[in-house]
Design a protein around this motif. Structure first.
Motif, PDB file in Angstrom:
ATOM      1  N   ARG A  26       0.892  -1.171  -0.061  1.00 19.84           N
ATOM      2  CA  ARG A  26      -0.061   0.110   0.010  1.00 19.84           C
ATOM      3  C   ARG A  26       1.016   1.282   0.088  1.00 19.84           C
ATOM      4  O   ARG A  26       0.653   2.143  -0.759  1.00 19.84           O
ATOM      5  N   LEU A  29       2.386   1.795  -3.388  1.00 22.12           N
ATOM      6  CA  LEU A  29       1.335   2.236  -4.539  1.00 22.12           C
ATOM      7  C   LEU A  29       0.866   3.614  -4.256  1.00 22.12           C
ATOM      8  O   LEU A  29       0.543   4.585  -5.331  1.00 22.12           O
ATOM      9  N   ARG A  30       1.034   4.165  -3.012  1.00 24.28           N
ATOM     10  CA  ARG A  30       1.131   5.643  -2.808  1.00 24.28           C
ATOM     11  C   ARG A  30       1.734   6.404  -3.475  1.00 24.28           C
ATOM     12  O   ARG A  30       1.482   7.542  -3.807  1.00 24.28           O
ATOM     13  N   TRP A  32       4.090   5.246  -6.068  1.00 26.12           N
ATOM     14  CA  TRP A  32       4.008   4.868  -7.407  1.00 26.12           C
ATOM     15  C   TRP A  32       2.467   4.371  -7.737  1.00 26.12           C
ATOM     16  O   TRP A  32       2.417   3.010  -7.880  1.00 26.12           O
ATOM     17  N   PRO A  33       1.582   5.275  -7.986  1.00 29.72           N
ATOM     18  CA  PRO A  33       0.369   4.755  -8.464  1.00 29.72           C
ATOM     19  C   PRO A  33       0.244   4.290  -9.922  1.00 29.72           C
ATOM     20  O   PRO A  33      -0.541   3.175 -10.136  1.00 29.72           O
ATOM     21  N   ASP A  34       1.448   4.585 -10.802  1.00 29.05           N
ATOM     22  CA  ASP A  34       1.521   4.048 -11.971  1.00 29.05           C
ATOM     23  C   ASP A  34       2.608   4.030 -12.429  1.00 29.05           C
ATOM     24  O   ASP A  34       3.596   4.861 -12.291  1.00 29.05           O
ATOM     25  N   CYS A  35       3.078   2.856 -13.076  1.00 26.93           N
ATOM     26  CA  CYS A  35       4.524   2.716 -13.694  1.00 26.93           C
ATOM     27  C   CYS A  35       4.159   2.526 -15.186  1.00 26.93           C
ATOM     28  O   CYS A  35       5.015   1.774 -15.641  1.00 26.93           O
ATOM     29  N   LEU A  53       3.353  -3.643  -8.722  1.00 22.67           N
ATOM     30  CA  LEU A  53       3.662  -2.291  -9.441  1.00 22.67           C
ATOM     31  C   LEU A  53       3.942  -2.199 -10.819  1.00 22.67           C
ATOM     32  O   LEU A  53       4.092  -1.476 -11.541  1.00 22.67           O
ATOM     33  N   ASP A 211      10.904   6.599  -0.962  1.00 23.45           N
ATOM     34  CA  ASP A 211      10.514   6.795  -2.332  1.00 23.45           C
ATOM     35  C   ASP A 211      11.851   8.080  -2.255  1.00 23.45           C
ATOM     36  O   ASP A 211      11.484   9.149  -2.058  1.00 23.45           O
TER      37      ASP A 211
END
Length: 265
Positions: A26, A29-30, A32-35, A53, A211
């Motif tokens: 979780r 994903l906060r 990197w919500p999109d790779c 991911l 991050d």
């Protein structure tokens, strides 16, 4: 003793491993919500998180340390995992967009060399997620999980390591407040533990999740210059010469006048 890939796989198949994967995933994903269209590399034992991911990534690779061992990943289709030396990655410079390190930094003998190598393969502005056991947490004090092995780190130590490798932390999360015990009641109340720990900012979270971004430019090191102080003659001021009386023509050179004799009484 290095972690073994069989033990790591067994841990993530257990109820406690599912809890760890859920809360760490979780936090990832906060950040990197999109790779989408990213070249994603996992280093260590990162396959439980790459499955989440790397869904939309252009390319996903899982590198596992030689001392740990390797498993085939993903299970269906062609394998994207390989056995490597973490400080000598078989990748060109600036060939990766994002890197995920899980069960890697705490197991290596040279954390600074590992981060330097990650910085090398990342392109300028590339991003890294680092998952490391918290030195003050309960998970680092109990060796029943992979996060209780190796070397845990404090927040200050991680900041210094990342700064030396030219990484700038962008986001920082601390997760796994639930005690690392295989108890059914703890597994059911894990979400409540996380909410209480986050709400009160308690210092004993089990894991750091960071991050960080690779800086575009590296600082040029300042080199000390040596100055050689050679022995040189010291020039001292000389007294002005006294003018000499001129000789009659035919005499060579100048000479000082003879001192006069005093007259007798």
């Amino acid at each position: 003793m290095p972690l073994d890939v069989v033990d790591l796989r067994a841990f993530y198949a257990s109820p406690l491993g599912h809890v760890a994967r859920r809360f760490i995933g979780r936090a990832m994903l906060r950040f990197w919500p999109d790779c989408d269209r990213q070249r994603l590399l996992g280093l260590g034992f990162s396959t439980p998180y790459l499955s989440v991911l790397g869904i939309e990534a252009e390319r996903t690779i899982a590198f596992m340390p030689a001392a740990q061992g390797v498993v085939n990943w993903p299970s269906p289709g062609l394998s994207a995992s390989a056995l490597v030396e973490p400080t000598l990655l078989p990748l060109p410079t600036a060939s990766i967009d994002r890197v995920v390190l899980v069960h890697a930094l705490e197991e290596t003998e040279s954390p600074d060399d590992l981060l330097e190598e990650v910085s090398r393969v990342l392109n300028p502005g590339g991003r890294m997620i680092l998952v490391v056991p918290n030195r003050r947490g309960l998970w680092a004090r109990m060796d029943g999980t992979p996060f209780g092995q190796g070397r845990p780190f404090s927040r200050r130590q991680l900041s210094a390591l990342m700064r030396a490798a030219e990484f700038s932390p962008e986001h920082w999360a601390e997760v796994l407040y639930v005690p690392p015990l295989q108890r059914r009641i703890l597994m059911r109340s894990a979400y409540a533990w996380e909410q209480i720990g986050l709400g009160l900012s308690l210092p004993f979270a089990g894991v750091h999740v960071i991050d960080a971004t690779k800086q575009f430019y590296r600082r040029a090191p300042l080199r000390a210059t040596r100055r050689s102080f050679a022995l040189r003659p010291i020039l001292l001021p000389q007294p002005a010469p006294t003018p000499r009386a001129a000789k009659p023509s035919g005499s060579a050179g100048l000479e000082f006048p003879s001192p006069r004799k005093p007259h007798a009484g």
